[in-house]
Write an enzyme that holds these catalytic residues in place. Sequence first.
Site, mmCIF file in Angstrom:
data_model
loop_
_atom_site.group_PDB
_atom_site.id
_atom_site.type_symbol
_atom_site.label_atom_id
_atom_site.label_comp_id
_atom_site.label_asym_id
_atom_site.label_seq_id
_atom_site.Cartn_x
_atom_site.Cartn_y
_atom_site.Cartn_z
ATOM 1 N N GLU A 133 -22.533 -35.627 61.050
ATOM 2 C CA GLU A 133 -23.871 -36.256 60.942
ATOM 3 C C GLU A 133 -24.963 -35.216 60.761
ATOM 4 O OE1 GLU A 133 -24.654 -39.007 64.162
ATOM 5 O OE2 GLU A 133 -22.572 -39.657 64.278
ATOM 6 N N ASP A 136 -28.108 -33.188 60.112
ATOM 7 C CA ASP A 136 -29.473 -33.140 59.589
ATOM 8 C C ASP A 136 -30.202 -32.011 60.306
ATOM 9 O OD1 ASP A 136 -29.970 -34.556 62.030
ATOM 10 O OD2 ASP A 136 -30.283 -36.454 60.987
HETATM 11 C C1 XIL Z 1 -28.561 -43.849 64.075
HETATM 12 C C2 XIL Z 1 -28.967 -44.458 62.743
HETATM 13 O O1 XIL Z 1 -29.193 -43.430 61.816
HETATM 14 C C3 XIL Z 1 -30.215 -45.294 62.913
HETATM 15 O O2 XIL Z 1 -30.508 -45.988 61.701
HETATM 16 C C4 XIL Z 1 -30.043 -46.287 64.053
HETATM 17 O O3 XIL Z 1 -31.250 -46.980 64.274
HETATM 18 C C5 XIL Z 1 -29.610 -45.582 65.314
HETATM 19 O O4 XIL Z 1 -28.434 -44.829 65.074
HETATM 20 N N1 XIL Z 1 -25.693 -40.454 66.580
HETATM 21 C C6 XIL Z 1 -24.848 -41.358 65.976
HETATM 22 C C7 XIL Z 1 -25.378 -42.255 64.918
HETATM 23 O O5 XIL Z 1 -23.640 -41.348 66.245
HETATM 24 O O6 XIL Z 1 -24.724 -43.498 64.888
HETATM 25 C C8 XIL Z 1 -26.867 -42.460 65.044
HETATM 26 O O7 XIL Z 1 -27.319 -43.201 63.925
HETATM 27 C C9 XIL Z 1 -27.567 -41.123 65.151
HETATM 28 C C10 XIL Z 1 -27.106 -40.367 66.368
#
Ligand code: XIL
Length: 324
Positions: A244, A246
């Site tokens: 994930e 960013d």
């Molecule tokens: C986030 C999404 O990006 C948002 O759109 C939603 O409102 C909340 O969740 N960790 C995770 C992801 O495992 O599922 C999360 O995603 C970000 C943090």
Amino acid sequence: MHEDSAGRPALRALARAKGLRIGVAVSAGPLQDDPVYRAIIGREFNVLTCENAMKFGPLRPSRDAFAFEEADAIVAFAEKHGMAVRGHTLVWHKQLPAWLAKEWRNGDAAVDVVRGHIHTVVDHYQGKVFAWDVVNEALDATGKWRNTPFLRAFGPDYVKMAFHWAHEADPAAKLFYNDFGADGLNRKSDAMYRLLEDLVRQGAPVHGVGLQMHVTQREPPDPPSVAANIGRFADLGLEVHITEMDVRLEAPVSKAELEDQARVYRHVLAVCLEAEHCDVFVVWGVTDRYSWLPQVFPGAAAPLLFDDEGKPKSAYYGVCAALR
Ligand code: XIL
């Protein structure tokens, strides 16, 4: 090699040449409505994660109904473009449906619901989802069990149970434990290591660890520390995916910060490429326009590879540089 009109090779082609798969988190809304968003995904990536559509709440409007439409649309897009799909996520304390709250009071009923959910969802995507984030964020920042409804209802064994249920439904899927703030060596990743070591020792069907990699340009992860962390999970026989990524900046954003951000992406990807068992790298969103971060961290800005308009940023070229 697939090139665009400007002669720029797509990330997926560069990645393929390195034996890496490069992915992105996708939302059903903009995938349907925004042609720029759609075009970037189709061109650049070869792994998709549903940003929300496969979570418990979105999939389960009620106890007796499954709403697969949005997730199915994303999976269909992936199939059409020759992309693999990471499933995210089966057991998480967030985005749970409201109706689930009353089920926890009765332990047996709660087991039925969670097991049934995992079986149905994993079965639905059998052969379409190659890897599942089975359990997400079970540890807190200090490495203790996070106090979630799953922990309260089932005790810490819920993690092992979830892996077994997912494996029953799709024995071929790779099953991951996924968490944040455990990217390099620290207290939390130490605890995560002990958890995974324990699961492996008990013969649980766990195949990998997801390092979320939500990081900042101010305090970027230390590459050698991330490398050592990946290395110890690999020594347990596990794969590692960056799931994930960013890199959050603060508004207003300067050109120098965008360059720093590019370096953070490049360094993390370079570590993953160096490592023997890190072959999937996923960024948490396509263009800055739709990033989840500004809603959660006021002032957070410009965390992704493409700007609001869909133009590649320095971060994009940082990723290219790592892949070359
Ligand atoms: C986030 C999404 O990006 C948002 O759109 C939603 O409102 C909340 O969740 N960790 C995770 C992801 O495992 O599922 C999360 O995603 C970000 C943090």
